[in-house]
Design a protein around this motif. Structure first.
Motif, PDB file in Angstrom:
ATOM      1  N   LYS A   1       1.006   7.485   6.168  1.00 18.75           N
ATOM      2  CA  LYS A   1       0.367   6.089   5.704  1.00 18.75           C
ATOM      3  C   LYS A   1       0.518   4.961   6.784  1.00 18.75           C
ATOM      4  O   LYS A   1       0.053   3.978   7.262  1.00 18.75           O
ATOM      5  CB  LYS A   1       0.765   5.604   4.309  1.00 18.75           C
ATOM      6  CG  LYS A   1       0.104   6.263   3.116  1.00 18.75           C
ATOM      7  CD  LYS A   1       0.382   5.443   2.077  1.00 18.75           C
ATOM      8  CE  LYS A   1      -0.668   6.114   0.736  1.00 18.75           C
ATOM      9  NZ  LYS A   1      -0.501   5.423  -0.481  1.00 18.75           N
ATOM     10  N   MET A   2       1.987   5.162   7.509  1.00 20.79           N
ATOM     11  CA  MET A   2       2.203   4.286   8.693  1.00 20.79           C
ATOM     12  C   MET A   2       1.345   4.363   9.696  1.00 20.79           C
ATOM     13  O   MET A   2       0.898   3.644  10.464  1.00 20.79           O
ATOM     14  CB  MET A   2       3.641   4.638   8.936  1.00 20.79           C
ATOM     15  CG  MET A   2       4.784   3.957   8.178  1.00 20.79           C
ATOM     16  SD  MET A   2       4.890   2.145   8.028  1.00 20.79           S
ATOM     17  CE  MET A   2       5.707   1.831   9.664  1.00 20.79           C
TER      18      MET A   2
ATOM     19  N   VAL B   1       0.819  -1.255  -0.059  1.00 22.09           N
ATOM     20  CA  VAL B   1      -0.011   0.029  -0.014  1.00 22.09           C
ATOM     21  C   VAL B   1       0.683   1.238  -0.004  1.00 22.09           C
ATOM     22  O   VAL B   1       0.424   2.334   0.020  1.00 22.09           O
ATOM     23  CB  VAL B   1      -0.826  -0.065   1.254  1.00 22.09           C
ATOM     24  CG1 VAL B   1      -2.068  -1.107   1.270  1.00 22.09           C
ATOM     25  CG2 VAL B   1      -0.237   0.150   2.611  1.00 22.09           C
ATOM     26  N   GLY B   2       2.268   1.146   0.010  1.00 23.69           N
ATOM     27  CA  GLY B   2       3.239   2.238  -0.164  1.00 23.69           C
ATOM     28  C   GLY B   2       3.355   2.932   1.160  1.00 23.69           C
ATOM     29  O   GLY B   2       3.917   4.302   1.242  1.00 23.69           O
ATOM     30  N   ALA B   3       3.023   2.363   2.413  1.00 28.87           N
ATOM     31  CA  ALA B   3       3.083   3.043   3.598  1.00 28.87           C
ATOM     32  C   ALA B   3       4.463   3.003   4.073  1.00 28.87           C
ATOM     33  O   ALA B   3       4.623   3.868   4.854  1.00 28.87           O
ATOM     34  CB  ALA B   3       2.035   2.030   4.524  1.00 28.87           C
ATOM     35  N   VAL B   4       5.498   1.970   3.795  1.00 34.02           N
ATOM     36  CA  VAL B   4       6.558   1.985   4.278  1.00 34.02           C
ATOM     37  C   VAL B   4       7.537   3.170   3.766  1.00 34.02           C
ATOM     38  O   VAL B   4       8.414   3.937   4.452  1.00 34.02           O
ATOM     39  CB  VAL B   4       7.438   0.809   3.492  1.00 34.02           C
ATOM     40  CG1 VAL B   4       8.882   0.741   3.689  1.00 34.02           C
ATOM     41  CG2 VAL B   4       6.778  -0.439   3.967  1.00 34.02           C
TER      42      VAL B   4
ATOM     43  N   PHE C   1       9.579   0.290   9.437  1.00 37.91           N
ATOM     44  CA  PHE C   1       9.804   1.423   8.543  1.00 37.91           C
ATOM     45  C   PHE C   1      10.726   0.769   7.136  1.00 37.91           C
ATOM     46  O   PHE C   1      10.446   1.251   6.271  1.00 37.91           O
ATOM     47  CB  PHE C   1      10.609   2.216   9.155  1.00 37.91           C
ATOM     48  CG  PHE C   1       9.655   3.127  10.054  1.00 37.91           C
ATOM     49  CD1 PHE C   1       8.645   3.968   9.810  1.00 37.91           C
ATOM     50  CD2 PHE C   1       9.816   2.953  11.487  1.00 37.91           C
ATOM     51  CE1 PHE C   1       7.876   4.674  10.666  1.00 37.91           C
ATOM     52  CE2 PHE C   1       9.198   3.560  12.238  1.00 37.91           C
ATOM     53  CZ  PHE C   1       8.316   4.513  12.121  1.00 37.91           C
ATOM     54  N   ASP C   2      11.411  -0.332   7.387  1.00 35.61           N
ATOM     55  CA  ASP C   2      12.263  -0.656   6.188  1.00 35.61           C
ATOM     56  C   ASP C   2      12.838  -2.163   6.411  1.00 35.61           C
ATOM     57  O   ASP C   2      12.395  -2.602   7.424  1.00 35.61           O
ATOM     58  CB  ASP C   2      13.366   0.403   5.726  1.00 35.61           C
ATOM     59  CG  ASP C   2      14.271   0.539   6.905  1.00 35.61           C
ATOM     60  OD1 ASP C   2      14.608  -0.596   7.713  1.00 35.61           O
ATOM     61  OD2 ASP C   2      14.654   1.689   7.332  1.00 35.61           O
TER      62      ASP C   2
END
Length: 215
Positions: free
Chosen positions: A42-43, A34-37, A71-72
């Motif tokens: 979005k996180m 979902v592109g939150a990273v 986060f990654d």
């Protein structure tokens, strides 16, 4: 006919450790999808811990959901590495139930400690990660090693203390690290080690000392 030799106990697979690791991986893959990273906003939307000028924002379930967010890939990998290093041996000694309880309570209390600390600072922070829970497992490990030297092969008291020092030190000298969650998780892990560390071992000793009998 009696056989006085102790039965050989099969090593149990660390299913709980694998399940916890899988939960972290699945959540990370979802965040990537979902592109939150790549987005702090979005996180927060997907459950990260959020403090705005010292005020907790959002659902209380963020204290739980943020434990399984990263986060990654490096953030995820470092926590999973420690989870597997200590998880296998602790799950065998504590039992799956107590192992999972230790993990979850350490993570929850670690995040609660972070909320309290950021509230005192009046800070605006987005926080996520399993490190509070992982530090809790290290606390359990420390307690078990100190209660009986040599109880966990390869982990002396000096080695465990050095490991804890280096882990805490890296948190203090690097920016963007939730040190409060680390310290809170570690403290709760030590308590879990005191509470849970003896009962599983007693059951194992009873099994190992019981003679095998057959006709």
């Amino acid at each position: 006919m009696m056989n006085d030799s102790a039965p050989v106990l099969k090593k149990r697979y660390p299913y709980a450790t694998i399940a916890l690791a899988a939960a972290n991986i699945v959540y990370f893959l979802l965040l990537m999808a979902v592109g939150a990273v790549e987005s702090t906003a979005k996180m927060v939307e997907w459950g990260a811990l959020y403090m705005a000028k010292g005020t907790y924002v959002g659902s209380p379930f963020r204290i739980l959901t943020s434990m399984f967010m990263h986060f990654d890939i490096y953030h995820l990998g470092s926590n999973l590495l420690m989870l597997f290093v200590v998880g296998d041996m602790l799950e065998e000694r504590l039992g799956r139930g107590r192992f999972v309880i230790s993990y979850l309570i350490s993570g929850l209390v670690g995040n609660a400690a972070a909320v309290w600390w950021y509230h005192l600072q009046g800070a605006t922070v987005v926080s996520a990660g399993a490190s509070g829970a992982v530090y809790g497992l290290v606390g359990v490990l420390c307690c078990l090693v100190f209660r009986k030297r040599g109880s966990i092969p390869g982990f002396s008291r000096e080695r465990v203390l050095l490991m804890i020092f280096l882990m805490l030190y890296s948190g203090f000298v690097n920016t963007g690290i939730n040190v409060a969650a680390h310290v809170g998780g570690l403290a709760v892990g030590l308590l879990c080690g005191l509470l849970f560390g003896g009962s599983r071992k007693r059951r194992q000793n009873n099994r190992e000392n019981t003679p095998f009998s057959g006709m």
